[in-house]
Design a protein around this motif. Structure first.
Motif, PDB file in Angstrom:
ATOM      1  N   LYS A   1      21.490 -22.013   1.448  1.00  0.00           N
ATOM      2  CA  LYS A   1      20.122 -22.388   1.066  1.00  0.00           C
ATOM      3  C   LYS A   1      19.202 -21.171   1.074  1.00  0.00           C
ATOM      4  N   GLU A   2      19.487 -20.239   1.966  1.00  0.00           N
ATOM      5  CA  GLU A   2      18.609 -19.060   2.097  1.00  0.00           C
ATOM      6  C   GLU A   2      18.682 -18.147   0.871  1.00  0.00           C
ATOM      7  N   ALA A   3      19.713 -18.359   0.034  1.00  0.00           N
ATOM      8  CA  ALA A   3      19.877 -17.489  -1.134  1.00  0.00           C
ATOM      9  C   ALA A   3      19.046 -17.953  -2.324  1.00  0.00           C
ATOM     10  N   LYS A   4      18.481 -19.133  -2.224  1.00  0.00           N
ATOM     11  CA  LYS A   4      17.691 -19.654  -3.346  1.00  0.00           C
ATOM     12  C   LYS A   4      16.490 -18.751  -3.595  1.00  0.00           C
ATOM     13  N   LEU A   5      16.257 -18.431  -4.862  1.00  0.00           N
ATOM     14  CA  LEU A   5      15.123 -17.583  -5.210  1.00  0.00           C
ATOM     15  C   LEU A   5      13.860 -18.428  -5.286  1.00  0.00           C
ATOM     16  N   THR A   6      12.856 -18.048  -4.519  1.00  0.00           N
ATOM     17  CA  THR A   6      11.573 -18.741  -4.634  1.00  0.00           C
ATOM     18  C   THR A   6      10.888 -18.250  -5.914  1.00  0.00           C
ATOM     19  N   VAL A   7       9.829 -18.936  -6.286  1.00  0.00           N
ATOM     20  CA  VAL A   7       9.099 -18.535  -7.498  1.00  0.00           C
ATOM     21  C   VAL A   7       8.662 -17.074  -7.365  1.00  0.00           C
ATOM     22  N   ASN A   8       8.189 -16.748  -6.163  1.00  0.00           N
ATOM     23  CA  ASN A   8       7.734 -15.380  -5.931  1.00  0.00           C
ATOM     24  C   ASN A   8       8.899 -14.373  -5.980  1.00  0.00           C
ATOM     25  N   ASN A   9      10.001 -14.719  -5.322  1.00  0.00           N
ATOM     26  CA  ASN A   9      11.212 -13.871  -5.375  1.00  0.00           C
ATOM     27  C   ASN A   9      11.581 -13.548  -6.808  1.00  0.00           C
ATOM     28  N   LYS A  10      11.589 -14.616  -7.593  1.00  0.00           N
ATOM     29  CA  LYS A  10      12.014 -14.504  -8.976  1.00  0.00           C
ATOM     30  C   LYS A  10      11.120 -13.531  -9.728  1.00  0.00           C
ATOM     31  N   GLU A  11       9.829 -13.688  -9.514  1.00  0.00           N
ATOM     32  CA  GLU A  11       8.856 -12.855 -10.202  1.00  0.00           C
ATOM     33  C   GLU A  11       9.041 -11.384  -9.838  1.00  0.00           C
ATOM     34  N   VAL A  12       9.173 -11.145  -8.532  1.00  0.00           N
ATOM     35  CA  VAL A  12       9.313  -9.771  -8.031  1.00  0.00           C
ATOM     36  C   VAL A  12      10.588  -9.127  -8.573  1.00  0.00           C
ATOM     37  N   LEU A  13      11.670  -9.893  -8.514  1.00  0.00           N
ATOM     38  CA  LEU A  13      12.962  -9.372  -8.961  1.00  0.00           C
ATOM     39  C   LEU A  13      12.967  -9.129 -10.474  1.00  0.00           C
ATOM     40  N   LEU A  14      12.425 -10.088 -11.216  1.00  0.00           N
ATOM     41  CA  LEU A  14      12.411  -9.948 -12.678  1.00  0.00           C
ATOM     42  C   LEU A  14      11.541  -8.776 -13.109  1.00  0.00           C
ATOM     43  N   GLU A  15      10.441  -8.576 -12.400  1.00  0.00           N
ATOM     44  CA  GLU A  15       9.564  -7.469 -12.754  1.00  0.00           C
ATOM     45  C   GLU A  15      10.311  -6.149 -12.584  1.00  0.00           C
ATOM     46  N   PHE A  16      11.005  -6.047 -11.441  1.00  0.00           N
ATOM     47  CA  PHE A  16      11.758  -4.817 -11.175  1.00  0.00           C
ATOM     48  C   PHE A  16      12.845  -4.596 -12.233  1.00  0.00           C
ATOM     49  N   LEU A  17      13.598  -5.652 -12.521  1.00  0.00           N
ATOM     50  CA  LEU A  17      14.723  -5.511 -13.458  1.00  0.00           C
ATOM     51  C   LEU A  17      14.241  -5.213 -14.876  1.00  0.00           C
ATOM     52  N   THR A  18      13.143  -5.862 -15.265  1.00  0.00           N
ATOM     53  CA  THR A  18      12.634  -5.659 -16.618  1.00  0.00           C
ATOM     54  C   THR A  18      12.147  -4.223 -16.803  1.00  0.00           C
ATOM     55  N   LYS A  19      11.471  -3.729 -15.790  1.00  0.00           N
ATOM     56  CA  LYS A  19      10.989  -2.361 -15.829  1.00  0.00           C
ATOM     57  C   LYS A  19      12.166  -1.385 -15.900  1.00  0.00           C
ATOM     58  N   LEU A  20      13.159  -1.642 -15.082  1.00  0.00           N
ATOM     59  CA  LEU A  20      14.330  -0.768 -15.058  1.00  0.00           C
ATOM     60  C   LEU A  20      15.045  -0.792 -16.403  1.00  0.00           C
ATOM     61  N   LYS A  21      15.143  -1.991 -16.986  1.00  0.00           N
ATOM     62  CA  LYS A  21      15.850  -2.122 -18.272  1.00  0.00           C
ATOM     63  C   LYS A  21      15.158  -1.291 -19.347  1.00  0.00           C
ATOM     64  N   SER A  22      13.844  -1.233 -19.270  1.00  0.00           N
ATOM     65  CA  SER A  22      13.107  -0.513 -20.319  1.00  0.00           C
ATOM     66  C   SER A  22      13.342   0.998 -20.245  1.00  0.00           C
ATOM     67  N   THR A  23      13.947   1.474 -19.149  1.00  0.00           N
ATOM     68  CA  THR A  23      14.216   2.913 -19.053  1.00  0.00           C
ATOM     69  C   THR A  23      15.527   3.303 -19.735  1.00  0.00           C
ATOM     70  N   PHE A  24      16.287   2.303 -20.167  1.00  0.00           N
ATOM     71  CA  PHE A  24      17.563   2.626 -20.837  1.00  0.00           C
ATOM     72  C   PHE A  24      17.432   2.578 -22.357  1.00  0.00           C
TER      73      PHE A  24
END
Lengths: 198, 151
Positions: B128-151
């Motif tokens: 249960k602790e692995a479930k992404l909260t709305v905030n988790n999701k936002e933070v993680l997606l922001e990081f990944l999207t930014k990183l993706k744009s560097t490739f």
């Protein structure tokens, strides 16, 4: 809560899109007024033309790719799976040794990623097939840029795919038959670029 | 009839006990140098935490095993999931992917997280602790999207 965020993000994007459009417009008007050459300016409404080398190197790969496309247009998950298997075989048989050393690494990378996409296409439900087909399309385009093709290709684009993020694909015909939505929205999209072979 | 039932239950129990003597190969290799996602892209502690809580068990070479992984066939099932997970995405060896592959892995990560296909619903049943909260999701997606744009 999720909805609220989603809608507000969408709204923000729409605003941003409108803004950038209007600033583009004022830019081009500005340049026009100063008498810059209009013909060299890229215009969004105009279709782009590009060319690649006329070659049979990629014929089998393109046949398989376009079969996946046609299967997805018809919502035919099974046919897409089969075409995915054909794509794998065509990738395995692609000979990179005749290319320049500098191109070989790029080709290897493209084919490796393409093979992963085809694995998903051969083992997934249709929505997931479509997602990987969309991603695969960019790799196939890059492949054609380096290795050429035996036919004119049309890069088509549907702005509504994936929650309005948009998605592209290649077609051998300029008529739009949408593989990302299939029968749900068969006509969504337009030709963005014509890649002719020389 | 009852005899057959007794025998089959007996066989089942013997098999269940027997299988305990074949422990799984544990996915806990020591860190390979320099190819890990976290070493390469130095995410914020928040992102690091989310990755550790929700992703790394199946998508790295360092699984944090629950106690029942020692009980078979649960451990075997976990082993299978981890093998599958790592073959799709191994964050411990992210640096070994080509740039094209990295970009595509990021695309996949973003799409799977957005669509709530990852973490796997079946995994969330017991974690249960692995479930992404709305905030988790936002933070993680922001990081990944930014990183993706560097490739």
């Amino acid at each position: 809560m999720k909805r609220v965020i989603l809608f507000s993000t969408l709204f923000a994007f729409t605003l941003a899109a409108c803004n950038s459009k209007s600033s583009n417009q004022s830019n081009s008007e500005h340049e026009h007024a100063e008498g810059h050459d209009h013909s060299s300016m890229p215009s969004k409404s105009m279709k782009n033309e590009s060319s690649a080398q006329k070659s049979n190197n990629t014929t089998v790969i393109l046949d398989a790719y376009l079969s996946i496309k046609n299967a997805l247009v018809k919502d035919d998950q099974g046919a897409a799976r089969k075409a995915g298997a054909a794509l794998a075989a065509s990738i395995d048989n692609f000979d990179i040794s005749s290319f320049k050393a500098s191109e070989q690494q790029e080709l290897k990378d493209i084919l490796e990623v393409a093979k992963e996409h085809r694995e998903h296409i051969s083992n997934s439900k249709i929505d997931h097939q479509r997602e990987h087909f969309e991603a695969l399309s960019k790799d196939i385009k890059d492949l054609v840029t380096i290795a050429g093709a035996d036919r004119t290709l049309y890069q088509q684009y549907c702005p509504m795919y994936d929650g309005n993020k948009g998605g592209m694909w290649l077609s051998a015909s300029d008529e739009v038959m949408n593989p990302l939505f299939g029968s749900k929205m068969p006509k969504c999209g337009s030709v963005k670029e014509t890649i002719s072979m020389k | 009839m009852i005899k057959v039932l007794k025998i089959s239950i007996g066989v089942f129990i013997v098999a269940l006990v027997g299988i305990q003597f074949f422990p799984i190969q544990r996915n806990e290799s020591s860190k390979p140098p320099g190819t890990g996602f976290i070493e390469l892209y130095k995410p914020t502690p928040a992102v690091k935490n989310i990755l550790a809580n929700s992703c790394l068990d199946c998508h790295s070479n360092q699984t944090k095993y629950p106690w029942y992984s020692h009980v078979q066939p649960v451990g075997l099932l976990l082993q299978y999931h981890i093998e599958q997970g790592k073959s799709e995405l191994n964050l411990s060896e992210f640096g070994d992917y080509s740039d094209r592959m990295k970009k595509d892995k990021l695309r996949s990560m973003i799409s799977q997280i957005e669509d709530e296909e990852m973490p796997l619903p079946s995994y969330l049943l017991i974690h249960k602790e692995a479930k992404l909260t709305v905030n988790n999701k936002e933070v993680l997606l922001e990081f990944l999207t930014k990183l993706k744009s560097t490739f």
